[in-house]
Design a protein around this motif. Structure first.
Motif, mmCIF file in Angstrom:
data_model
loop_
_atom_site.group_PDB
_atom_site.id
_atom_site.type_symbol
_atom_site.label_atom_id
_atom_site.label_comp_id
_atom_site.label_asym_id
_atom_site.label_seq_id
_atom_site.Cartn_x
_atom_site.Cartn_y
_atom_site.Cartn_z
ATOM 1 N N GLY A 188 11.858 14.393 -12.104
ATOM 2 C CA GLY A 188 10.863 15.233 -11.464
ATOM 3 C C GLY A 188 9.435 14.784 -11.683
ATOM 4 N N GLY A 189 9.258 13.845 -12.595
ATOM 5 C CA GLY A 189 7.924 13.350 -12.893
ATOM 6 C C GLY A 189 7.436 12.317 -11.903
ATOM 7 N N SER A 190 6.255 11.791 -12.187
ATOM 8 C CA SER A 190 5.610 10.832 -11.289
ATOM 9 C C SER A 190 5.097 9.624 -12.071
ATOM 10 C CB SER A 190 4.426 11.476 -10.568
ATOM 11 O OG SER A 190 4.839 12.545 -9.747
ATOM 12 N N LEU A 191 5.040 8.499 -11.370
ATOM 13 C CA LEU A 191 4.412 7.289 -11.896
ATOM 14 C C LEU A 191 3.734 6.574 -10.737
ATOM 15 C CD1 LEU A 191 7.141 5.726 -14.246
ATOM 16 C CD2 LEU A 191 4.933 6.630 -14.962
ATOM 17 N N ARG A 192 2.713 5.808 -11.062
ATOM 18 C CA ARG A 192 2.046 4.989 -10.056
ATOM 19 C C ARG A 192 2.050 3.550 -10.525
ATOM 20 N NH1 ARG A 192 -4.230 4.255 -8.415
ATOM 21 N NH2 ARG A 192 -4.002 3.978 -6.163
ATOM 22 N N LEU A 193 2.726 2.703 -9.773
ATOM 23 C CA LEU A 193 2.757 1.284 -10.082
ATOM 24 C C LEU A 193 1.621 0.581 -9.355
ATOM 25 C CD1 LEU A 193 6.583 0.532 -9.770
ATOM 26 C CD2 LEU A 193 5.308 1.475 -11.704
ATOM 27 N N SER A 194 1.099 -0.453 -9.994
ATOM 28 C CA SER A 194 0.034 -1.250 -9.400
ATOM 29 C C SER A 194 0.415 -2.724 -9.439
ATOM 30 C CB SER A 194 -1.272 -1.063 -10.167
ATOM 31 O OG SER A 194 -1.711 0.271 -10.116
ATOM 32 N N CYS A 195 -0.090 -3.452 -8.474
ATOM 33 C CA CYS A 195 0.147 -4.888 -8.406
ATOM 34 C C CYS A 195 -1.169 -5.575 -8.040
ATOM 35 C CB CYS A 195 1.214 -5.210 -7.373
ATOM 36 S SG CYS A 195 1.450 -6.980 -7.049
ATOM 37 N N ALA B 49 -9.415 -5.199 0.089
ATOM 38 C CA ALA B 49 -10.619 -5.738 -0.551
ATOM 39 C C ALA B 49 -10.364 -6.079 -2.012
ATOM 40 C CB ALA B 49 -11.762 -4.736 -0.430
ATOM 41 N N LYS B 50 -9.557 -5.262 -2.677
ATOM 42 C CA LYS B 50 -9.261 -5.491 -4.089
ATOM 43 C C LYS B 50 -8.002 -6.326 -4.288
ATOM 44 C CE LYS B 50 -11.430 -1.229 -5.728
ATOM 45 N NZ LYS B 50 -11.219 0.058 -6.460
ATOM 46 N N LYS B 51 -7.283 -6.598 -3.195
ATOM 47 C CA LYS B 51 -6.012 -7.327 -3.274
ATOM 48 C C LYS B 51 -5.053 -6.616 -4.235
ATOM 49 C CE LYS B 51 -8.046 -11.810 -2.129
ATOM 50 N NZ LYS B 51 -8.152 -13.247 -2.490
ATOM 51 N N MET B 52 -4.911 -5.319 -4.019
ATOM 52 C CA MET B 52 -4.050 -4.480 -4.847
ATOM 53 C C MET B 52 -3.014 -3.784 -3.974
ATOM 54 S SD MET B 52 -5.050 -4.635 -8.066
ATOM 55 C CE MET B 52 -4.272 -3.159 -8.750
ATOM 56 N N VAL B 53 -1.830 -3.644 -4.521
ATOM 57 C CA VAL B 53 -0.770 -2.878 -3.878
ATOM 58 C C VAL B 53 -0.313 -1.808 -4.866
ATOM 59 C CG1 VAL B 53 1.494 -2.956 -2.756
ATOM 60 C CG2 VAL B 53 -0.022 -4.930 -2.641
ATOM 61 N N TYR B 54 -0.024 -0.624 -4.344
ATOM 62 C CA TYR B 54 0.352 0.497 -5.198
ATOM 63 C C TYR B 54 1.679 1.092 -4.719
ATOM 64 C CZ TYR B 54 -4.657 0.120 -6.087
ATOM 65 O OH TYR B 54 -5.907 -0.347 -6.376
ATOM 66 N N LEU B 55 2.389 1.680 -5.658
ATOM 67 C CA LEU B 55 3.582 2.453 -5.321
ATOM 68 C C LEU B 55 3.504 3.764 -6.077
ATOM 69 C CD1 LEU B 55 6.258 2.344 -3.688
ATOM 70 C CD2 LEU B 55 7.380 1.700 -5.837
ATOM 71 N N GLN B 56 3.200 4.824 -5.347
ATOM 72 C CA GLN B 56 3.179 6.158 -5.924
ATOM 73 C C GLN B 56 4.592 6.712 -5.863
ATOM 74 O OE1 GLN B 56 0.606 7.951 -7.395
ATOM 75 N NE2 GLN B 56 2.221 9.408 -7.914
ATOM 76 N N MET B 57 5.121 7.062 -7.016
ATOM 77 C CA MET B 57 6.503 7.543 -7.099
ATOM 78 C C MET B 57 6.501 8.975 -7.609
ATOM 79 S SD MET B 57 8.372 4.146 -8.634
ATOM 80 C CE MET B 57 7.623 4.336 -10.250
ATOM 81 N N ASN B 58 6.937 9.894 -6.780
ATOM 82 C CA ASN B 58 7.009 11.304 -7.135
ATOM 83 C C ASN B 58 8.468 11.761 -7.152
ATOM 84 O OD1 ASN B 58 4.162 11.414 -7.133
ATOM 85 N ND2 ASN B 58 4.127 11.949 -4.949
ATOM 86 N N SER B 59 8.690 12.907 -7.758
ATOM 87 C CA SER B 59 10.039 13.493 -7.828
ATOM 88 C C SER B 59 11.058 12.457 -8.288
ATOM 89 C CB SER B 59 10.440 14.060 -6.455
ATOM 90 O OG SER B 59 9.515 15.029 -6.025
ATOM 91 N N LEU B 60 10.730 11.779 -9.350
ATOM 92 C CA LEU B 60 11.594 10.702 -9.822
ATOM 93 C C LEU B 60 12.944 11.229 -10.287
ATOM 94 C CD1 LEU B 60 8.876 8.590 -11.592
ATOM 95 C CD2 LEU B 60 10.478 7.700 -9.896
#
Length: 125
Positions: free
Chosen positions: A15-22, A74-85
């Motif tokens: 049920g928690g969340s995490l945000r991955l960055s690349c 612009a920042k050359k970043m990719v994100y993955l927001q993960m909710n309701s894990l």
């Protein structure tokens, strides 16, 4: 030199969340297809989400409605927001990149030339 650096993994309860960055050191970042993949112990690597130039996105059925992929060109970043894990989301997660053309229609393929080192996500019940 191409380099992808993944971060943001950790241990959470269901049920928690995490945000991955690349962080992507890519020549002509905007001409790359970006993706997140995951691999659980004893299982094959599978696609989780793609984001294409122009921000078209695709998601695996197992994560639709819970995960969101985004990018900052612009920042050359990719994100993955993960909710309701869920516990079944437990895996090593990898950022990936491949020069265009991107897989047609979001076809899942591990034929991506560049990979991050991976970041572990563990979800407990």
């Amino acid at each position: 030199q191409v380099r992808l650096v993944d971060s943001g993994g950790g241990s959470v309860q269901a049920g928690g969340s995490l945000r991955l960055s690349c962080a992507a050191s890519l020549y002509s970042y905007s001409r790359n297809c970006m993706g997140w993949f995951r691999q659980a112990p004893g299982k094959e690597r599978e696609g989780v989400a793609y984001i294409y130039p122009g921000d078209t996105t695709y998601y695996a059925d197992s994560v639709k409605g819970r995960f969101t992929i985004s990018q900052d060109n612009a920042k050359k970043m990719v994100y993955l927001q993960m909710n309701s894990l869920k516990p079944e989301d437990t895996a090593m997660y990898y950022c990936s990149a491949r020069p265009i053309p991107c897989p047609y229609g979001g076809t899942w393929s591990t034929d991506f030339g560049y990979w991050g080192q991976g970041t572990q996500v563990t979800v407990s019940s």
